[in-house]
Structures are given as C-alpha cells and as structure tokens.
Design an enzyme around this catalytic site. Structure first.
Site, mmCIF file in Angstrom:
data_model
loop_
_atom_site.group_PDB
_atom_site.id
_atom_site.type_symbol
_atom_site.label_atom_id
_atom_site.label_comp_id
_atom_site.label_asym_id
_atom_site.label_seq_id
_atom_site.Cartn_x
_atom_site.Cartn_y
_atom_site.Cartn_z
ATOM 1 N N GLN A 100 -6.071 -42.563 -38.208
ATOM 2 C CA GLN A 100 -5.420 -42.835 -39.497
ATOM 3 C C GLN A 100 -6.408 -42.540 -40.625
ATOM 4 O OE1 GLN A 100 -4.277 -46.782 -41.078
ATOM 5 N NE2 GLN A 100 -2.174 -46.017 -41.172
ATOM 6 N N TYR A 170 -2.221 -48.643 -50.847
ATOM 7 C CA TYR A 170 -3.442 -47.857 -51.022
ATOM 8 C C TYR A 170 -3.163 -46.607 -51.876
ATOM 9 C CZ TYR A 170 -5.012 -51.347 -47.776
ATOM 10 O OH TYR A 170 -5.288 -52.560 -47.202
ATOM 11 N N ARG A 222 2.608 -42.409 -42.938
ATOM 12 C CA ARG A 222 3.047 -43.818 -43.007
ATOM 13 C C ARG A 222 3.316 -44.214 -44.452
ATOM 14 N NH1 ARG A 222 0.742 -49.523 -40.430
ATOM 15 N NH2 ARG A 222 2.813 -49.995 -39.632
ATOM 16 N N GLY A 314 1.448 -53.984 -33.123
ATOM 17 C CA GLY A 314 0.161 -54.332 -33.699
ATOM 18 C C GLY A 314 -0.366 -55.622 -33.110
ATOM 19 N N ARG A 315 -0.017 -56.737 -33.769
ATOM 20 C CA ARG A 315 -0.573 -58.032 -33.374
ATOM 21 C C ARG A 315 -0.348 -58.368 -31.904
ATOM 22 N NH1 ARG A 315 2.119 -60.938 -38.450
ATOM 23 N NH2 ARG A 315 3.675 -59.385 -37.864
HETATM 24 C C1 LIG Z 1 -5.711 -56.977 -38.151
HETATM 25 C C2 LIG Z 1 -4.747 -55.998 -38.767
HETATM 26 C C3 LIG Z 1 -5.243 -54.852 -39.370
HETATM 27 C C4 LIG Z 1 -4.368 -53.894 -39.904
HETATM 28 N N1 LIG Z 1 -4.873 -52.713 -40.398
HETATM 29 C C5 LIG Z 1 -4.035 -51.705 -40.731
HETATM 30 C C6 LIG Z 1 -4.523 -50.404 -41.009
HETATM 31 O O1 LIG Z 1 -5.729 -50.113 -40.936
HETATM 32 N N2 LIG Z 1 -3.621 -49.457 -41.356
HETATM 33 C C7 LIG Z 1 -2.274 -49.708 -41.429
HETATM 34 O O2 LIG Z 1 -1.503 -48.808 -41.746
HETATM 35 N N3 LIG Z 1 -1.785 -50.930 -41.126
HETATM 36 C C8 LIG Z 1 -2.618 -51.922 -40.760
HETATM 37 N N4 LIG Z 1 -2.109 -53.132 -40.363
HETATM 38 C C9 LIG Z 1 -0.638 -53.323 -40.284
HETATM 39 C C10 LIG Z 1 -0.135 -53.017 -38.859
HETATM 40 O O3 LIG Z 1 -0.255 -51.636 -38.572
HETATM 41 C C11 LIG Z 1 1.338 -53.421 -38.681
HETATM 42 O O4 LIG Z 1 2.143 -52.661 -39.540
HETATM 43 C C12 LIG Z 1 1.600 -54.896 -38.949
HETATM 44 O O5 LIG Z 1 0.621 -55.724 -38.343
HETATM 45 C C13 LIG Z 1 3.002 -55.321 -38.461
HETATM 46 O O6 LIG Z 1 3.153 -55.014 -37.092
HETATM 47 P P1 LIG Z 1 2.944 -56.144 -35.947
HETATM 48 O O7 LIG Z 1 3.854 -57.275 -36.278
HETATM 49 O O8 LIG Z 1 3.275 -55.456 -34.666
HETATM 50 O O9 LIG Z 1 1.506 -56.579 -36.010
HETATM 51 C C14 LIG Z 1 -2.980 -54.109 -39.862
HETATM 52 C C15 LIG Z 1 -2.492 -55.291 -39.280
HETATM 53 C C16 LIG Z 1 -3.347 -56.214 -38.711
HETATM 54 C C17 LIG Z 1 -2.781 -57.431 -38.033
#
Ligand SMILES: Cc1cc2nc3c(=O)[nH]c(=O)nc-3n(C[C@H](O)[C@H](O)[C@H](O)COP(=O)(O)O)c2cc1C
Length: 364
Positions: A100, A170, A222, A314-315
């Site tokens: 990314q 961003y 994205r 993600g999480r």
């Molecule tokens: C610890 C953490 C770091 C994240 N860093 C990024 C990132 O670097 N780039 C991005 O596009 N989204 C980032 N996100 C958002 C996740 O990609 C995702 O969209 C969001 O957590 C919701 O999905 P989930 O419920 O499966 O976690 C981050 C989320 C978490 C929890």
C-alpha cells in the site's frame, strides 16, 4: 461460505487462491530508519498462509508524507531490500503481496517530517491543530512522480501489486474533498477537477508498471466513501468517483469502512448499504473489495450478500492469524483477542491497541 474459499481471477489473468485478503494495517513497528523490523516480518509471515493476498501497512512515498511513528518507508531505492523482505515473507505463506503506497498530507506527523513542514491540497488544519500549507503545482507533480517511483521499487522488491491509498483522510482524499481542497487551478473546483491529482497518480503508477513490470502486476485503489464535514465528500460525489475509477486502468477498487453494514449518510438516493449502492454503480466493470467488522464466518456470509467480489479482513486477522485456514477446515474461530495467546503482533502495535481500548475487540 465455500464460494469465498474458491480461487478468484482478476481481469489481468492473475489468480489468487481465495477471495479473502488481509486488509492494510499500520504496525507502528518499523526500525528507527523506517526499514521493516524482524517483528513485522514474523507478523506478516504468520498471516500469509490462508488469505489470497496480503495488503501491507501503508508505506510513505516521500519524507513529508510520513504519517505514523514506526511507519515503513518506500521513498528511496535504499528501501528496496526492506520491501523485498516483506514481499518474501508474504510469499512464504503462498499469498500475493500488495504494497500500500501513501502520502499523509495534512495528517502527517509534524515531528516526523522534514522541517515540520506539513502540506495538503490547500492551506488547512493539520492533525496537530497547527497549519498545513498548500502544495505548489511543482510539488504536486513531484508527488505524482514519487508514486510512480515507489511502484518501480515495489516491482523491484518482488511485490505482485500496489494499492494506492486514496482513503482515510490522507493526501489523495484531501484533494478529492471539497473540505480540504479549495484550489482554483486544474487540481480544484468541480468534482472532476478534484479527481485530477488522483487520476495523475493512477497514470504515474501505470507508467511504472508499463516500464518495469507486465500485465500481471496488480494496481488497486482504496477510497473512503463519505466525510462528515459540511464541505466534505458526499456519497453522491463518491458515486461519480467510483464511476470514473471503474473505467481506469485498475485491477480492483477497495472501499474503506469500519463496518460493512454501514449505510449512506450524505446521499440523494435511498440511504441503504454503501457497498450495495457502489456495487450497482460499478456493475461488474472491476472487482470490488468489501471490508469492515467481519469477525465470524456468519459476518463474512452477510458481507458477501452485499455483492462484493472480495473481502478484506483486518482486526480479525490480528485476533485469529489463521482465520481463513480454520474456517476452511470447519474449525471454530475466536472473535475477541485472547491476550494470553502469542499472536506475533509487534509490540508497538499491541501497545497502540491497548491505548485505544474498544478499537480491537478483547484487547485489554
Ligand atoms: C491497527 C490498524 C491499522 C490500520 N492501518 C491502515 C493502513 O495502513 N491503511 C489502510 O488503508 N487502512 C488501515 N486500517 C484500516 C483497515 O484496513 C480496515 O479498513 C479497518 O480496520 C476495518 O476492517 P476490520 O473491521 O476488518 O478491521 C487500519 C486498521 C487497524 C485496526
């Protein structure tokens, strides 16, 4: 369930082994020189055995775009070896590796960027409450080039693709948003003109692909669908953006949402599920990745019903590093962090989660 565990082929012919991807997640854990740390390598490898592809944490393309302490860099050729370590770790598990690529704009951290000089589309408030200044046209052109150069580095490092980070407030989003873009040159004004910057970046990334890679190299984009601010992005504007992006030289679109169930707020049409609305606009032109609060196989099933082609986790992959393998084997998965388990989560990331209780279920 089984359909999302079957292979998926992109329009460029690249096949991934199933329709789950690891969502990009910043780890705050790079070495002091912004190369990838051993802890991050272990973390990525652990999570690369089930999903079809891993989208990495965002890597900054220029020093003034750095948005997090411990963020990985991709801004010069010195970082190619560091990037290669990430791509190799992901490939060890059999997943495709997607880097990314990112510029923080007004959300950059003042202490981490040269001379504390924070930039954005227009003069606006920075993350620290101070000011970000408007970029000059020459500087904008440098950033466009930097995204292309970073793509070349990703190719040299062995990545299978890049994801352009146009989401989460961003820099790219700052240009698309009427809240942060008040420019009156070719980069601002109408919705179309506010797309200029991101379209130039897509072109620059494609130029690097044409020069250094082949058709198999994946380029994703994205975006975040809405902003709450008065002049901010509405879903009507995002419908226009997505309509345009679906015809660009891209391999997928990836929405950024905290919950796949979320409904439209700022929309002139029926305020239903955002993913469903956008899926209808895309109308099969390009694969669409859904995301957000998918923890259990039941959540995944419900998310699939929105019509998305792929799902990012993600999480849940922090909680269950082997979620896909377990679900495929019919084994139970936990949906809250078991703090006694060694999940190979780098310490700075774990500390960040502990400081933000409620962010990741079960973290205490
Ligand atoms: C610890 C953490 C770091 C994240 N860093 C990024 C990132 O670097 N780039 C991005 O596009 N989204 C980032 N996100 C958002 C996740 O990609 C995702 O969209 C969001 O957590 C919701 O999905 P989930 O419920 O499966 O976690 C981050 C989320 C978490 C929890």
């Amino acid at each position: 369930m089984t359909t999302f565990l079957t292979p998926f082929t992109f329009h460029n012919g690249v096949t991934i082994r199933n329709r789950y991807l690891m969502a990009p997640m910043t780890t705050y854990s790079a070495n002091a020189d912004d190369t990838v740390s051993d802890a991050e390598i272990t973390y990525y490898r652990e999570r690369s055995f089930g999903v079809g592809a891993v989208i990495t944490a965002c890597a900054y393309v220029l020093p003034n775009g750095k948005g997090f302490p411990g963020q990985i860099s991709a801004h010069s050729d010195e970082y190619i070896l560091s990037l290669k370590r990430i791509a190799d770790a992901i490939h060890d598990g059999g997943a495709k590796a997607i880097l990314q690529i990112y510029h923080g704009g007004r959300q950059a951290v003042r202490d981490l960027v040269p001379n504390g000089d924070i930039v954005s589309a227009s003069e606006t408030v920075a993350a620290d409450g101070g000011m970000a200044r408007a970029l000059t046209v020459e500087e904008i052109e440098e950033i466009v080039v930097a995204f292309g150069e970073t793509t070349r580095r990703a190719i040299e490092a062995g990545f299978d693709g890049v994801e352009i980070h146009g989401a989460n407030t961003y820099l790219l989003q700052q240009f698309f948003s009427g809240f942060t873009n008040k420019r009156i040159d070719r980069y601002g004004g109408s919705v179309e003109k506010r797309m200029t910057f991101l379209l130039e970046i897509i072109e620059s990334v494609n130029r690097a692909k044409a020069q250094y890679a082949n058709d198999q190299f994946i380029i994703g984009y994205r975006f975040s669908p809405e902003e709450p601010e008065e002049d901010g992005i509405t879903l009507d504007e995002t419908v226009q953006l997505v309509n345009r992006l679906a015809d660009e030289k891209l391999d997928y679109l990836h929405i950024s949402l905290g919950d796949f169930r979320s409904k439209a707020h700022r929309y002139s049409g029926e305020k239903e599920n955002r993913i469903k609305i956008l899926k209808l606009i895309i109308d099969g032109r390009i694969p669409f990745i859904g995301v957000g609060s998918i923890y259990s196989p039941e959540d995944a099933k419900e998310a699939m019903e929105t019509g998305v082609d792929l799902l990012a986790l993600g999480r849940e992959l922090l909680i269950e590093a082997h979620w896909v393998e377990k679900v495929a084997a019919g084994e139970p998965v936990i949906t809250e962090m078991d703090m006694s388990r060694d999940n190979n989560i780098p310490e700075p990331l774990m500390n960040m989660m502990k400081r933000n209780v409620g962010w990741v279920p079960g973290v205490k």
